[in-house]
Design an enzyme around this catalytic site. Structure first.
Site, PDB file in Angstrom:
ATOM      1  CE1 TYR A  56      -3.888  -2.733   0.653  1.00 22.33           C
ATOM      2  CE2 TYR A  56      -3.603  -2.353   2.343  1.00 22.33           C
ATOM      3  CZ  TYR A  56      -4.182  -3.335   0.622  1.00 22.33           C
ATOM      4  OH  TYR A  56      -4.803  -3.925   0.825  1.00 22.33           O
ATOM      5  N   PRO A 213     -16.023  -2.865   1.107  1.00 21.06           N
ATOM      6  CG  PRO A 213     -15.920  -2.258   2.746  1.00 21.06           C
ATOM      7  CD  PRO A 213     -15.337  -2.411   2.347  1.00 21.06           C
ATOM      8  CG  LEU A 214     -18.053   1.569   1.117  1.00 16.31           C
ATOM      9  CD1 LEU A 214     -18.448   2.714   1.988  1.00 16.31           C
ATOM     10  CD2 LEU A 214     -20.112   0.400   1.592  1.00 16.31           C
ATOM     11  N   GLY A 216     -18.355  -0.748  -6.166  1.00 17.27           N
ATOM     12  CA  GLY A 216     -20.099  -0.443  -6.565  1.00 17.27           C
ATOM     13  C   GLY A 216     -20.675   0.423  -6.395  1.00 17.27           C
ATOM     14  N   GLY A 223     -13.913  -5.398 -12.231  1.00 16.19           N
ATOM     15  CA  GLY A 223     -14.554  -6.010 -12.876  1.00 16.19           C
ATOM     16  C   GLY A 223     -16.274  -5.907 -13.103  1.00 16.19           C
ATOM     17  CG  PHE A 226     -23.317  -5.348 -12.155  1.00 11.34           C
ATOM     18  CD1 PHE A 226     -24.806  -5.287 -11.743  1.00 11.34           C
ATOM     19  CD2 PHE A 226     -22.581  -5.581 -11.721  1.00 11.34           C
ATOM     20  CE1 PHE A 226     -25.073  -6.734 -10.035  1.00 11.34           C
ATOM     21  CE2 PHE A 226     -22.610  -6.866 -10.378  1.00 11.34           C
ATOM     22  CZ  PHE A 226     -23.947  -6.965 -10.077  1.00 11.34           C
TER      23      PHE A 226
HETATM   24  N1  LIG Z   1      -7.032  -7.982   0.578  1.00  9.36           N
HETATM   25  C1  LIG Z   1      -7.131  -6.891  -0.328  1.00  9.36           C
HETATM   26  O1  LIG Z   1      -6.975  -7.675  -2.352  1.00  9.36           O
HETATM   27  C2  LIG Z   1      -7.754  -5.958  -0.436  1.00  9.36           C
HETATM   28  C3  LIG Z   1      -7.949  -5.251  -1.565  1.00  9.36           C
HETATM   29  C4  LIG Z   1      -8.475  -3.566  -1.408  1.00  9.36           C
HETATM   30  C5  LIG Z   1      -8.746  -3.228  -0.203  1.00  9.36           C
HETATM   31  N2  LIG Z   1      -8.492  -4.339   0.835  1.00  9.36           N
HETATM   32  C6  LIG Z   1      -8.211  -3.410   1.751  1.00  9.36           C
HETATM   33  O2  LIG Z   1      -9.633  -2.894   2.223  1.00  9.36           O
HETATM   34  C7  LIG Z   1      -9.606  -1.777   2.241  1.00  9.36           C
HETATM   35  C8  LIG Z   1     -11.392  -0.344   1.893  1.00  9.36           C
HETATM   36  O3  LIG Z   1     -10.692  -0.593   0.477  1.00  9.36           O
HETATM   37  P1  LIG Z   1     -11.394   0.242   0.102  1.00  9.36           P
HETATM   38  O4  LIG Z   1     -10.879   1.820   0.213  1.00  9.36           O
HETATM   39  O5  LIG Z   1     -11.254   0.560  -0.865  1.00  9.36           O
HETATM   40  O6  LIG Z   1     -12.809   0.838   0.572  1.00  9.36           O
HETATM   41  P2  LIG Z   1     -14.376   0.720   0.448  1.00  9.36           P
HETATM   42  O7  LIG Z   1     -14.733   1.711   2.133  1.00  9.36           O
HETATM   43  O8  LIG Z   1     -15.438   0.213  -0.429  1.00  9.36           O
HETATM   44  O9  LIG Z   1     -14.424   2.232  -0.031  1.00  9.36           O
HETATM   45  C9  LIG Z   1     -13.416   3.618  -0.098  1.00  9.36           C
HETATM   46  C10 LIG Z   1     -13.298   4.478  -1.099  1.00  9.36           C
HETATM   47  O10 LIG Z   1     -15.266   5.103  -1.414  1.00  9.36           O
HETATM   48  C11 LIG Z   1     -14.954   6.290  -0.815  1.00  9.36           C
HETATM   49  N3  LIG Z   1     -16.460   6.311  -0.617  1.00  9.36           N
HETATM   50  C12 LIG Z   1     -16.565   6.008   0.926  1.00  9.36           C
HETATM   51  N4  LIG Z   1     -17.434   6.404   1.217  1.00  9.36           N
HETATM   52  C13 LIG Z   1     -17.858   7.260   0.203  1.00  9.36           C
HETATM   53  C14 LIG Z   1     -19.126   7.912  -0.422  1.00  9.36           C
HETATM   54  N5  LIG Z   1     -20.275   7.929   0.555  1.00  9.36           N
HETATM   55  N6  LIG Z   1     -19.557   8.863  -0.654  1.00  9.36           N
HETATM   56  C15 LIG Z   1     -18.088   8.589  -1.792  1.00  9.36           C
HETATM   57  N7  LIG Z   1     -17.373   8.036  -2.258  1.00  9.36           N
HETATM   58  C16 LIG Z   1     -17.433   7.131  -0.034  1.00  9.36           C
HETATM   59  C17 LIG Z   1     -13.430   6.599  -0.127  1.00  9.36           C
HETATM   60  O11 LIG Z   1     -13.337   8.297  -0.352  1.00  9.36           O
HETATM   61  P3  LIG Z   1     -12.760   8.923   0.719  1.00  9.36           P
HETATM   62  O12 LIG Z   1     -11.729   8.187   0.871  1.00  9.36           O
HETATM   63  O13 LIG Z   1     -12.551  10.374  -0.373  1.00  9.36           O
HETATM   64  O14 LIG Z   1     -13.788   9.117   1.512  1.00  9.36           O
HETATM   65  C18 LIG Z   1     -12.553   5.769  -1.061  1.00  9.36           C
HETATM   66  O15 LIG Z   1     -12.251   5.886  -1.678  1.00  9.36           O
HETATM   67  C19 LIG Z   1      -8.445  -0.936   2.171  1.00  9.36           C
HETATM   68  O16 LIG Z   1      -7.927   0.243   3.211  1.00  9.36           O
HETATM   69  C20 LIG Z   1      -7.743  -2.219   2.608  1.00  9.36           C
HETATM   70  O17 LIG Z   1      -7.101  -2.083   3.650  1.00  9.36           O
HETATM   71  C21 LIG Z   1      -7.748  -5.481   0.505  1.00  9.36           C
END
Ligand SMILES: NC(=O)c1ccc[n+]([C@@H]2O[C@H](COP(=O)([O-])OP(=O)(O)OC[C@H]3O[C@@H](n4cnc5c(N)ncnc54)[C@H](OP(=O)(O)O)[C@@H]3O)[C@@H](O)[C@H]2O)c1
Length: 305
Positions: A56, A213-214, A216, A223, A226
């Site tokens: 990261y 978790p968010l 889509g 990928g 939809f």
């Molecule tokens: N194991 C794996 O292969 C893997 C792969 C990917 C990620 N991860 C882990 O999972 C964690 C979460 O993933 P993620 O960061 O993609 O998760 P996420 O919580 O699904 O998405 C966060 C993103 O969505 C935006 N967001 C959140 N709420 C929003 C809203 N109401 N309106 C508009 N945009 C919104 C955030 O922007 P803002 O920051 O501007 O709020 C941020 O860019 C990562 O930090 C990492 O630790 C693991």
């Protein structure tokens, strides 16, 4: 915040985990300050579990978190720190080498040393293999885990993005438990519901962690196939449920994940303080079986058979 015991461990984790993938941004002074504020906001809001990976920010995210730990060493014992390794970028000493997965003993041991140095800590509460190495040797991995455990550098072990058959293979070689499988789960990607991953978690006392978790909803899922109509249907149902539960649509998506009996722990990846705090609202929703199936129906475009 509500806590959950990671089965087979003594770790009591906040139900929502804070994800550190985005905390270093472009590694500018402004982005780093924003990242530190996000970490501190999460801690103040009751998140005690932080998810990292060596890749990261190219290591910058772990280093930033390490700075916070250095500034406030008393935090370390109050936090659960998880990190991952095994994805080996191509920009290393051998320019011929492509990006690859590497679970060989030396690579994993060196990776953990790098993680600990960047985080400025002497131990990880959980270490996960980031993505399955197609060439992995289960006995070698089990031996590597045993070395890491014996050295005190890692307390518990898990995997990420493993299919059930890969979990079975690794488990068969290990004398220690595998305590988590961190997989993508969101309203668009429900593979883990269909391919046995979440059943296997319940069967073997493995706590599932949901990344993106968010996906889509807050942004395009990986990928995503939809159609515009599919997205509209999902959006309409989310809006209806958000109105019913007096919350925002993205909080409904989290509640949908939390409802599953496997006790999924979503990782919150926002760097916006208000959203980091507001995510907790999902834990309070009285989310019913009917809500859950309604959203699934909207996602699938048809009712279950
Ligand atoms: N194991 C794996 O292969 C893997 C792969 C990917 C990620 N991860 C882990 O999972 C964690 C979460 O993933 P993620 O960061 O993609 O998760 P996420 O919580 O699904 O998405 C966060 C993103 O969505 C935006 N967001 C959140 N709420 C929003 C809203 N109401 N309106 C508009 N945009 C919104 C955030 O922007 P803002 O920051 O501007 O709020 C941020 O860019 C990562 O930090 C990492 O630790 C693991």
């Amino acid at each position: 915040m509500e806590q959950i015991n990671f089965k087979q461990t003594n770790l009591n984790s906040s139900r929502l985990i804070y994800g550190c993938m985005r905390i270093s941004g472009n590694n500018t002074a402004d982005d780093r300050a924003k990242g530190k504020l996000a970490i501190r906001t999460a801690i103040d809001a009751g998140y005690n579990h932080f998810d990292h990976a060596d890749i990261y920010g190219g290591g910058a995210s772990e280093s930033l978190f390490g700075e916070v730990l250095k500034e406030s060493p008393e935090l370390r014992d109050t936090l659960i720190i998880t990190s991952k390794a095994g994805i080996r970028p191509k920009n290393d000493e051998n320019s011929y080498a492509p990006t690859r997965y590497d679970f060989s003993e030396k690579y994993i041991l060196d990776s953990v040393d790098g993680i600990l140095a960047r985080l400025q800590t002497d131990r990880l509460d959980m270490f996960l293999l980031h993505r399955p190495d197609y060439l992995f040797n289960a006995d070698e991995v089990a031996q590597t885990f045993a070395l890491l455990k014996a050295s005190g550098k890692v307390k518990h072990f898990g995997v990420s993005n493993f299919k059930p058959s890969q979990v079975e293979l690794l488990k068969s070689a290990m004398s220690m438990p595998l305590v988590t499988n961190q997989v993508e789960i969101n309203i668009h990607n429900i593979d883990s519901l269909l391919d046995g991953t979440l059943d296997q978690c319940q069967l073997h006392n493995i706590t599932p962690i949901a990344w993106c978790p968010l996906g889509g909803v807050a942004y395009s899922a990986w990928g995503n196939t939809f159609s515009v109509n599919d997205e509209l249907r999902i959006e309409n149902e989310l809006n209806k449920q958000a109105e019913k539960h007096q919350c925002q649509p993205w909080q409904v998506v989290l509640a949908w994940l939390l409802k599953h009996p496997a006790n999924i722990c979503p990782i919150i990846g926002s760097t916006t303080p208000e959203r980091i705090i507001a995510a907790k609202k999902a834990l309070e929703l009285d989310y019913s079986r009917e809500d859950w199936y309604r959203l699934l129906e909207a996602r699938n475009g048809q009712s279950v058979p």
